[in-house]
Design an enzyme around this catalytic site. Structure first.
Site, PDB file in Angstrom:
ATOM      1  CB  CYS A 234      -0.879  -0.064   1.026  1.00 55.47           C
ATOM      2  SG  CYS A 234      -1.956  -1.432   1.234  1.00 55.47           S
TER       3      CYS A 234
ATOM      4  CG  HIS B 154      -3.050   3.224   2.287  1.00 55.04           C
ATOM      5  ND1 HIS B 154      -3.738   2.815   1.059  1.00 55.04           N
ATOM      6  CD2 HIS B 154      -3.116   2.175   3.117  1.00 55.04           C
ATOM      7  CE1 HIS B 154      -4.166   1.685   1.209  1.00 55.04           C
ATOM      8  NE2 HIS B 154      -3.663   1.028   2.477  1.00 55.04           N
TER       9      HIS B 154
ATOM     10  CG  ASN C 106      -6.871  -0.676   1.661  1.00 56.45           C
ATOM     11  OD1 ASN C 106      -6.243  -0.515   0.643  1.00 56.45           O
ATOM     12  ND2 ASN C 106      -6.355  -1.259   2.934  1.00 56.45           N
TER      13      ASN C 106
HETATM   14  O1  UT7 Z   1      -3.633  -1.429   3.174  1.00 61.34           O
HETATM   15  C1  UT7 Z   1      -3.011  -2.183   4.305  1.00 61.34           C
HETATM   16  C2  UT7 Z   1      -3.337  -1.602   5.499  1.00 61.34           C
HETATM   17  N1  UT7 Z   1      -4.570  -2.203   5.966  1.00 61.34           N
HETATM   18  C3  UT7 Z   1      -5.210  -1.604   7.100  1.00 61.34           C
HETATM   19  O2  UT7 Z   1      -4.599  -0.878   7.798  1.00 61.34           O
HETATM   20  C4  UT7 Z   1      -6.014  -2.502   7.967  1.00 61.34           C
HETATM   21  C5  UT7 Z   1      -6.090  -2.277   9.453  1.00 61.34           C
HETATM   22  N2  UT7 Z   1      -6.778  -2.975  10.062  1.00 61.34           N
HETATM   23  C6  UT7 Z   1      -8.281  -2.724  10.195  1.00 61.34           C
HETATM   24  O3  UT7 Z   1      -8.706  -1.644   9.516  1.00 61.34           O
HETATM   25  C7  UT7 Z   1      -9.113  -3.327  11.257  1.00 61.34           C
HETATM   26  O4  UT7 Z   1      -8.141  -4.185  12.196  1.00 61.34           O
HETATM   27  C8  UT7 Z   1     -10.158  -4.126  11.045  1.00 61.34           C
HETATM   28  C9  UT7 Z   1     -11.270  -3.410  10.049  1.00 61.34           C
HETATM   29  C10 UT7 Z   1      -9.628  -5.184   9.685  1.00 61.34           C
HETATM   30  C11 UT7 Z   1     -10.818  -4.994  11.775  1.00 61.34           C
HETATM   31  O5  UT7 Z   1     -11.310  -4.115  12.828  1.00 61.34           O
HETATM   32  P1  UT7 Z   1     -11.138  -4.232  14.230  1.00 61.34           P
HETATM   33  O6  UT7 Z   1     -11.682  -3.269  15.207  1.00 61.34           O
HETATM   34  O7  UT7 Z   1      -9.611  -4.341  14.513  1.00 61.34           O
HETATM   35  O8  UT7 Z   1     -11.697  -5.543  14.678  1.00 61.34           O
HETATM   36  P2  UT7 Z   1     -11.046  -6.931  15.244  1.00 61.34           P
HETATM   37  O9  UT7 Z   1     -10.165  -7.919  14.149  1.00 61.34           O
HETATM   38  O10 UT7 Z   1     -10.193  -6.820  16.462  1.00 61.34           O
HETATM   39  O11 UT7 Z   1     -12.428  -7.922  15.483  1.00 61.34           O
HETATM   40  C12 UT7 Z   1     -13.390  -7.441  16.620  1.00 61.34           C
HETATM   41  C13 UT7 Z   1     -14.355  -8.287  16.262  1.00 61.34           C
HETATM   42  C14 UT7 Z   1     -13.998  -9.915  16.304  1.00 61.34           C
HETATM   43  O12 UT7 Z   1     -15.046 -10.763  17.043  1.00 61.34           O
HETATM   44  P3  UT7 Z   1     -14.800 -11.149  18.479  1.00 61.34           P
HETATM   45  O13 UT7 Z   1     -13.664 -12.080  18.452  1.00 61.34           O
HETATM   46  O14 UT7 Z   1     -14.541  -9.867  19.458  1.00 61.34           O
HETATM   47  O15 UT7 Z   1     -16.129 -11.851  18.813  1.00 61.34           O
HETATM   48  C15 UT7 Z   1     -14.051 -10.337  14.799  1.00 61.34           C
HETATM   49  O16 UT7 Z   1     -14.610 -11.478  14.711  1.00 61.34           O
HETATM   50  O17 UT7 Z   1     -15.209  -8.096  15.108  1.00 61.34           O
HETATM   51  C16 UT7 Z   1     -15.342  -9.409  14.342  1.00 61.34           C
HETATM   52  N3  UT7 Z   1     -15.322  -9.037  13.034  1.00 61.34           N
HETATM   53  C17 UT7 Z   1     -16.397  -8.770  12.091  1.00 61.34           C
HETATM   54  N4  UT7 Z   1     -17.623  -8.688  12.903  1.00 61.34           N
HETATM   55  C18 UT7 Z   1     -18.501  -8.348  11.823  1.00 61.34           C
HETATM   56  C19 UT7 Z   1     -14.320  -8.780  12.122  1.00 61.34           C
HETATM   57  N5  UT7 Z   1     -14.615  -8.656  10.913  1.00 61.34           N
HETATM   58  C20 UT7 Z   1     -15.681  -8.582  10.981  1.00 61.34           C
HETATM   59  C21 UT7 Z   1     -16.836  -8.081  10.004  1.00 61.34           C
HETATM   60  N6  UT7 Z   1     -18.225  -8.133  10.524  1.00 61.34           N
HETATM   61  N7  UT7 Z   1     -16.465  -7.981   8.880  1.00 61.34           N
END
Ligand code: UT7
Length: 395
Positions: free
Chosen positions: A124, A259, A289
């Site tokens: 990215c 980005h 993204n």
């Molecule tokens: O371009 C390269 C750079 N990439 C990035 O910058 C991405 C950076 N990361 C992010 O943007 C975020 O980490 C995400 C959007 C990918 C995820 O958000 P988060 O707030 O970090 O969520 P998490 O991975 O900590 O997950 C929290 C909860 C989990 O459930 P439990 O374990 O707490 O029950 C996940 O299973 O949210 C759940 N979850 C979802 N729920 C509904 C993860 N993805 C989803 C989803 N829909 N799509």
């Protein structure tokens, strides 16, 4: 006058953005469409990322076709012929092939007969890395006009069953033409960084990679929260460094084009820099993204919205797989030598594109004819006949 990094002081040339263009597929995928594929919801995606929809390439679209379309638009704005380009760089993580480079395909389709071409892999951050490389080529005098493209078809490498990644990404391309000018301004500074210890938190494997069970993996993997923490740790600092190296302060910066990964990352960086979020360009809601394409697409839309004016200082900042990150500062302005547009450039451009198409066809026909000639040439047929005669005699 802003302070210049010492390595750049010796040459009189600056690298200016003189053309820009973008291309996104027409196919829109909304959060509700995704909710039909994986367990997620429009509300979750909007709250956690700011994304509402993204563009997905159809069967006839690819990284190269999107890159080509963006390039055509950028050359039109620059009022430049493809044959005036010295170098084409495509930043991408989803190239058409491992080789030949996607840049070589674009070079052929444009008819950029004098240009070198290569792909750059920095995930990215790729577009900002490529701008830096292009700037060095211009400042050293080895290139006058460089086409820099960020292009991706992320939809082709996503695991459409992994809700942690498939909801984030989209397809698209953005391009700029960088040109040498003796006027002050253009790219003023850049900061490129990498921490390969984080290579396992965000990756797209090639055919060589297997999981613990020995199965080949060819889909993207991301430990989202690790990448999130990394981004919010490094982005503000790299912006500060690049701004300082340009001899400016944050107050001098009118727009930051980051980005487009997650609106929450943009908000966090704005807070750390004590800047209003409105000083950051954001269109993550529309495209998600698009990896290396996100910054040039956001730049194009910022220009379209009238948010970029002559003399403005802009920052572009990328972060992602590598882990790698990069920030670059530039002063916006078209060099005086390019302001007087020569006439008939448009017609010559169209002629060059037509010739490029015919040239590629001719080269392939010629190759096909050569192969036919090799198989059916009288000399070869004669040798085959003699060999058959000899073997019949010996029987
Ligand atoms: O371009 C390269 C750079 N990439 C990035 O910058 C991405 C950076 N990361 C992010 O943007 C975020 O980490 C995400 C959007 C990918 C995820 O958000 P988060 O707030 O970090 O969520 P998490 O991975 O900590 O997950 C929290 C909860 C989990 O459930 P439990 O374990 O707490 O029950 C996940 O299973 O949210 C759940 N979850 C979802 N729920 C509904 C993860 N993805 C989803 C989803 N829909 N799509």
């Amino acid at each position: 006058m802003p302070k210049r990094p010492s390595a750049w002081r010796s040459t009189g040339l600056s690298a200016h953005i003189v053309g820009w263009g973008m291309a996104v597929p027409s196919g829109v995928m909304t959060n509700d469409d995704l909710a039909a594929l994986v367990e997620t919801s429009d509300e979750w995606i909007r709250d956690r990322t700011g994304i509402r929809e993204r563009r997905i390439a159809n069967e006839s679209e690819s990284t190269a076709t999107l890159a080509h379309k963006a390039a055509l638009a950028a050359l039109e704005v620059a009022n430049m012929l493809a044959s005036e380009l010295d170098l084409i760089i495509v930043a991408t993580s989803t190239p058409e092939h491992v080789f030949p480079s996607t840049a070589s395909l674009v070079q052929d389709w444009l008819g950029a007969t004098r240009a070198g071409a290569f792909d750059l892999s920095a995930a990215c951050s790729g577009f900002v890395y490529a701008l830096d490389v292009a700037t060095q080529a211009i400042r050293s005098g080895s290139a006058q006009n460089v086409l820099v493209i960020g292009a991706e078809t992320m939809s082709r490498v996503l695991d459409w069953q992994d809700r942690g990644t498939c909801i984030l990404f989209g397809d698209g391309a953005g391009a700029v033409v960088l040109s040498a000018g003796e006027d002050e301004g253009g790219v003023l500074s850049s900061v490129l960084r990498s921490d390969g210890a984080g290579c396992d938190v965000l990756l797209i494997p090639t055919h060589n990679v297997r999981d613990a069970q020995g199965h080949r993996i060819n889909r993207m993997y991301m430990a989202g929260s690790e990448v999130f923490k990394f981004a919010t740790r490094v982005v503000d600092e790299s912006i500060r460094q690049a701004v300082e190296e340009a001899g400016l302060t944050l107050d001098d910066v009118s727009l930051i084009v980051p980005h487009q990964a997650n609106q929450r990352i943009i908000a966090s960086v704005a807070k750390k820099l004590r800047l209003d979020e409105s000083r950051f360009m954001s269109n993550v809601d529309k495209y998600g993204n698009t990896s290396a394409a996100s910054i040039p697409i956001a730049l194009c839309e910022a220009i379209e919205q009238g948010r970029v004016k002559e003399g403005d200082h802009l920052v572009m900042v990328g972060f992602g797989g590598g882990l790698a990150w990069a920030a670059l500062v530039l002063r916006w302005g078209i060099p005086a030598r390019l302001k007087q547009a020569p006439t008939l450039v448009k017609q010559r451009r169209v002629l060059e594109y037509t010739l490029a198409r015919w040239r590629a066809r001719l080269v392939r026909w010629q190759r096909g004819l050569r192969q036919l000639w090799r198989r059916f040439s009288p000399g070869r047929l004669w040798r085959q006949w003699r060999a058959r005669q000899r073997s019949d005699k010996n029987r």
